[in-house]
Design an enzyme around this catalytic site. Structure first.
Site, PDB file in Angstrom:
ATOM      1  N   ASP A  16      46.484  30.557  43.684  1.00 52.46           N
ATOM      2  CA  ASP A  16      46.093  30.916  42.317  1.00 52.46           C
ATOM      3  C   ASP A  16      47.256  31.471  41.509  1.00 52.46           C
ATOM      4  O   ASP A  16      48.329  31.752  42.046  1.00 52.46           O
ATOM      5  CB  ASP A  16      44.924  31.925  42.342  1.00 52.46           C
ATOM      6  CG  ASP A  16      45.150  33.056  43.343  1.00 52.46           C
ATOM      7  OD1 ASP A  16      46.293  33.264  43.766  1.00 52.46           O
ATOM      8  OD2 ASP A  16      44.166  33.721  43.698  1.00 52.46           O
ATOM      9  N   ASP A  28      35.164  42.466  46.242  1.00 51.68           N
ATOM     10  CA  ASP A  28      33.861  41.867  45.909  1.00 51.68           C
ATOM     11  C   ASP A  28      33.603  40.583  46.691  1.00 51.68           C
ATOM     12  O   ASP A  28      32.651  39.852  46.409  1.00 51.68           O
ATOM     13  CB  ASP A  28      33.764  41.591  44.393  1.00 51.68           C
ATOM     14  CG  ASP A  28      34.806  40.596  43.892  1.00 51.68           C
ATOM     15  OD1 ASP A  28      35.618  40.100  44.715  1.00 51.68           O
ATOM     16  OD2 ASP A  28      34.831  40.316  42.679  1.00 51.68           O
ATOM     17  N   HIS A  30      35.709  37.979  46.943  1.00 51.69           N
ATOM     18  CA  HIS A  30      36.295  36.731  46.446  1.00 51.69           C
ATOM     19  C   HIS A  30      37.415  36.239  47.361  1.00 51.69           C
ATOM     20  O   HIS A  30      38.073  37.029  48.038  1.00 51.69           O
ATOM     21  CB  HIS A  30      36.763  36.848  44.985  1.00 51.69           C
ATOM     22  CG  HIS A  30      37.994  37.664  44.740  1.00 51.69           C
ATOM     23  ND1 HIS A  30      38.011  38.739  43.869  1.00 51.69           N
ATOM     24  CD2 HIS A  30      39.246  37.568  45.206  1.00 51.69           C
ATOM     25  CE1 HIS A  30      39.224  39.248  43.821  1.00 51.69           C
ATOM     26  NE2 HIS A  30      39.991  38.563  44.631  1.00 51.69           N
ATOM     27  N   GLU A  46      35.341  34.215  42.185  1.00 47.74           N
ATOM     28  CA  GLU A  46      34.527  35.428  42.071  1.00 47.74           C
ATOM     29  C   GLU A  46      33.085  35.143  42.497  1.00 47.74           C
ATOM     30  O   GLU A  46      32.669  33.983  42.596  1.00 47.74           O
ATOM     31  CB  GLU A  46      34.548  35.913  40.613  1.00 47.74           C
ATOM     32  CG  GLU A  46      35.939  36.296  40.104  1.00 47.74           C
ATOM     33  CD  GLU A  46      36.444  37.632  40.671  1.00 47.74           C
ATOM     34  OE1 GLU A  46      35.943  38.094  41.712  1.00 47.74           O
ATOM     35  OE2 GLU A  46      37.356  38.209  40.060  1.00 47.74           O
TER      36      GLU A  46
END
Ligand code: GLP
Length: 261
Positions: free
Chosen positions: A67, A136, A138, A143
């Site tokens: 990313d 979280d 990810h 996400e």
């Protein structure tokens, strides 16, 4: 999913580096998927050591990063381009043209993303994908709620991720770019091997959900339960919420010699 618990991040990183090194020795043209963040740093330091001290050769290796933030050019100190040069590429003998990171300044995001997928396929697919995990759940920047079938595309970062990553942007979540290009979950799942690392108690809940919870898009990393060869390398603090931690330790201690990395 194989869960390997070590006492320290350094021990886990050494195990991970040995797995990468074995692949690169067996397959000099290996295609590696690479991650950023604090987690892979001890692994990258160990790979640099193996290159310098043991001659581990990366000259024919190809890499694809997960990313990049949209809006940050390769010269920006918080760009993942900069991160990868600083922590890995500048210290290995990997040709620059063999390294691929999403272009955060691309004028045409969808076309860029399609091309990134094409380049991965043309390279023969990813042999080994290194992953961290967000608090979280990810992976990459996929996400919660991301489609398990997703491919490389634009994503909007969750508020939790902006806060987590604000430490790299003067502790100001507003300064963290709100968008990124990330490989999709489908892209990650296509990798022949996946190696996810996580260290520290801040990752314990995400790790427990990923390994022992239901497979759900609400915790994207949980899809790795469906990956045939996913390995999870964690330290003891990251293992504290796992119900079966003792069993994972037992399995690792009792691995047949031929199965050890
Ligand atoms: C970012 C990256 C992820 C990484 C996560 C965790 O969001 N896009 O690839 O896994 O951060 O970062 P850290 O390893 O610093 O905890």
């Amino acid at each position: 999913m194989e869960v390997i618990i070590h006492d320290t991040p350094q021990d886990a990183a050494s195990t991970g580096a040995r797995m990468v090194a074995r692949l690169v020795r067996e397959k000099p043209h290996a295609v590696l998927g690479l991650a950023t963040g604090g987690t892979p740093l001890p692994l990258y330091r160990e790979l640099v050591r193996l290159h310098r001290e043991e001659g581990l050769d990366f000259s024919r290796v190809t890499t694809f990063n997960l990313d990049e933030y949209l809006g940050l050019g390769p010269g920006h100190p918080q760009s993942y381009h900069h991160f990868m040069r600083e922590h890995l590429f500048d210290h290995l003998n990997i040709p620059a043209e063999n390294t691929h990171i999403p272009d955060g300044m691309t004028p045409d995001v969808p076309a860029f993303c399609r091309d990134y997928e094409r380049r991965i396929a043309e390279a023969g697919g990813i042999d080994l994908q290194i992953l961290g995990i967000g608090s979280d759940g990810h992976i990459g920047f996929n996400e919660p709620g991301s489609s398990f079938a997703s491919r490389t595309r634009i994503k909007t970062l969750a508020r939790e991720t902006l806060h987590d990553n604000a430490r790299f942007f003067n502790d100001d979540p507003a300064k963290v770019p709100h968008h990124c290009i990330t490989m999709g979950i489908g892209t990650i799942m296509d990798a022949r091997c996946v190696l996810l690392l996580a260290f520290g108690s801040g990752k314990a809940e995400a790790i427990a959900g990923m390994v022992e919870g239901p497979v759900t898009a609400s915790l994207p990393a949980s899809i790795l339960q469906h990956h045939p060869t996913a390995k999870v390398l964690i330290d003891s603090p990251a293992a504290t919420a796992l119900h079966r931690a003792d069993y994972y330790r037992w399995v690792y201690e009792n691995k047949p010699a031929w199965q050890r990395e």
